[in-house]
Structures are given as structure tokens and as C-alpha cells.
Design an enzyme around this catalytic site. Structure first.
Site, PDB file in Angstrom:
ATOM      1  N   CYS A   1       0.921  -1.322   0.068  1.00 15.80           N
ATOM      2  CA  CYS A   1       0.067   0.034   0.043  1.00 15.80           C
ATOM      3  C   CYS A   1       0.932   1.388  -0.052  1.00 15.80           C
ATOM      4  CB  CYS A   1      -0.657  -0.170   1.368  1.00 15.80           C
ATOM      5  SG  CYS A   1      -1.929   1.476   1.595  1.00 15.80           S
TER       6      CYS A   1
ATOM      7  N   CYS B   1      -0.287   3.541  -6.690  1.00 17.94           N
ATOM      8  CA  CYS B   1      -1.302   2.847  -5.785  1.00 17.94           C
ATOM      9  C   CYS B   1      -1.685   1.521  -6.239  1.00 17.94           C
ATOM     10  CB  CYS B   1      -2.386   3.991  -5.822  1.00 17.94           C
ATOM     11  SG  CYS B   1      -4.124   2.948  -5.041  1.00 17.94           S
TER      12      CYS B   1
HETATM   13  N1  DGL Z   1      -3.968   0.538  -2.319  1.00 14.57           N
HETATM   14  C1  DGL Z   1      -3.548   1.590  -1.640  1.00 14.57           C
HETATM   15  C2  DGL Z   1      -2.110   2.447  -2.160  1.00 14.57           C
HETATM   16  O1  DGL Z   1      -1.442   1.826  -2.694  1.00 14.57           O
HETATM   17  C3  DGL Z   1      -4.248   2.524  -1.046  1.00 14.57           C
HETATM   18  C4  DGL Z   1      -5.694   2.937  -1.136  1.00 14.57           C
HETATM   19  C5  DGL Z   1      -6.384   3.556  -0.220  1.00 14.57           C
HETATM   20  O2  DGL Z   1      -6.805   3.052   0.730  1.00 14.57           O
HETATM   21  O3  DGL Z   1      -6.939   4.662  -0.530  1.00 14.57           O
HETATM   22  O4  DGL Z   1      -2.079   3.629  -1.886  1.00 14.57           O
END
Ligand code: DGL
Length: 266
Positions: free
Chosen positions: A70, A192
Site C-alpha cells: 500500500c 497505488c
Molecule cells: N492501495 C493503496 C495504495 O497503494 C491505498 C488505497 C486507499 O486505501 O486509498 O495507496
């Protein structure tokens, strides 16, 4: 030993998928904090608290190494966690460092600041972009690189909800914004872990650019890390955990990845 893989929701599955491809026998425990997703619109202190709670949960599941799959957690919480929270015999690693190593073409330990003549567009959540971590850390490690970051509010929500038409429209909107911020980009970073689901949309918007998918980069980096730190590795099946409703999350994951994963409640 199993390796923990954490995301606020389902996005980390795009990273886990690539980890499983390069380390097919390795045991993983995936944890999605679906109850509290998305993290992108949250404050840094909320993201820190939630990421610590999730990492702690993975330690308690028997993992000594946790990958924050993440960017929001990696950009906002990881450094502080490493400084003041992670126990000496455990490790928490993120997805931003391997991505920056790839963009600048050298490992984190090297401090020579090479000249990197690249124009990089970074797409991320509002919290990741607000942290400025990608630009700051990349500039510390390379000279000459041009970077623009584009916050993509709403894109994670659309992808978690399986609203593909809305996600396509947002990718187009944010790509147009990115082209205006930095014309002629030769690299587009999907900053992301949800965004690789729309890799084709980004590739169509930036036909001249290399589209960087963190799954591939993190998988290479973890494989090499485990050859140097064998004590974190171990064979076994992968388990899928969520803080949310396991039936809903199992259904959402099937939509998200196109295959069935059996989520259990944490
Ligand atoms: N998938 C996550 C990232 O890489 C976060 C998404 C979220 O919870 O806003 O930033």
C-alpha cells in the site's frame, strides 16, 4: 514462516499476485483492512495508527516480515514505524523504496545521486501525493529527474466497488491532468496498488511511456531480499484475512482479480 502482505483493501492483491508468481512455494498471509478502506482521504495520524494495528495483527499471525503493499501506508507511516515501533527481530518493508530504486536505477544504499534524464508522472492517492514522499526521496537519490505527482481521489473507491466505467472515466481525467502537468512523460508510475487494474487505460493514455507496476518491481526486490535474509522465508499455503465482512470481501475480490479467494475474518 509466512510473510505478511498488507493493504487497506484489495489493491495489495495485485502485488501478492506477482509475489506468488516469483515465490510459488512461499507462505503468505494477506490482510485487507476493508473495514477502514480507503486510506487515501485519511489524515497521516489515522493512517499511522491503522497501519501499526494491521502490522501488529500480521505479527500475531506468525509473520516476522510484513510488506506494506500500500503506497499510502508506505509513504505516510512506514518511516516512523521503522524508527519507533517495529521490534528489532521483525521487519516491515514498503512498496515505495523498490519503486524509487527502479526509477533511479540504483539500490537504496548507493548515495552517488546519478543524473537521471527521465520525466516521471506519479499517480497516487490524495494522502500519498500530499506526503510528497515519492518526489522528495527520488530527488535525494537522483539529479535531473523531472517529476509531477497527480492525486486521484475516488479511483480506489470505484475499483473497490467494481465500478469499471467510473474507474475508466477517472483514469482518463487524471491522465489528462498529468499530461498538462508534465508534457512528454516517459515513465508513468502506478503509485497505488489498486491502479494496475486499469493498467490498460494508463497505457492507452501514455503510449510513449513505460508504465511501472509495483507488483513486478516488489517481487524482484523481495526475492533478492529473501536470498540475503533466509530467516524470513518459509513454505506453505496463502491465507486471506480481512477486517471487513468476509462474504462481501470474498465477492469483491472475485470481481477484482477474476479468481476466487476465500477470505476469513481477522
Ligand atoms: N492501495 C493503496 C495504495 O497503494 C491505498 C488505497 C486507499 O486505501 O486509498 O495507496
Amino acid at each position: 514462516l509466512a510473510i505478511g502482505v498488507f493493504d487497506s483493501g484489495l489493491g495489495g492483491l495485485t502485488v501478492l499476485d506477482r509475489l506468488q508468481a516469483v515465490l510459488p512455494d512461499q507462505a503468505f498471509v494477506y490482510l485487507g483492512d476493508n473495514k477502514n478502506a480507503p486510506y487515501g482521504p485519511r489524515s497521516p495520524s489515522e493512517i499511522l495508527d491503522l497501519t501499526i494495528a494491521a502490522s501488529d495483527a500480521l505479527f500475531r499471525q506468525g509473520c516476522n516480515l510484513v510488506i506494506l503493499a500500500c503506497n499510502t501506508a508506505s509513504a505516510v507511516a512506514l518511516r516512523l514505524m521503522q524508527e519507533v515501533w517495529v521490534p528489532a527481530d521483525r521487519r516491515v518493508l514498503g512498496v515505495l523504496v523498490p519503486m524509487i530504486e527502479d526509477v533511479v536505477g540504483q539500490s537504496w544504499e548507493q548515495t552517488s545521486r546519478p543524473l537521471v534524464d527521465r520525466k516521471v508522472l506519479f499517480f497516487g492517492t490524495p494522502a500519498t501525493v500530499a506526503s510528497g514522499a515519492f518526489t522528495r526521496e527520488t530527488r535525494l537519490r537522483a539529479r535531473g529527474v523531472q517529476i509531477a505527482e497527480v492525486a486521484c481521489p475516488g479511483l480506489v473507491d470505484a475499483l473497490e466497488a467494481g465500478d469499471s466505467a467510473m474507474a475508466d472515466a477517472l483514469v482518463e481525467q487524471f491522465s489528462t491532468q498529468g499530461r498538462a502537468q508534465l508534457p512528454g512523460a516517459d515513465v508513468a508510475v502506478l503509485g497505488c496498488t489498486h491502479y494496475p487494474l486499469k493498467q490498460a487505460g494508463f497505457a492507452a493514455a501514455f503510449p510513449e511511456a513505460a508504465i511501472l507496476h509495483q507488483g513486478d518491481i516488489v517481487a524482484r526486490s523481495l526475492r533478492s531480499y529473501l536470498t540475503r535474509h533466509t530467516r524470513f522465508a518459509g513454505q506453505g499455503p496463502t491465507r486471506y484475512l480481512t477486517t471487513g465482512d468476509r462474504v462481501e470481501v470474498t465477492a469483491a475480490a472475485a470481481r477484482f482479480l477474476g479468481r476466487d479467494l476465500d477470505f476469513k475474518h481477522l
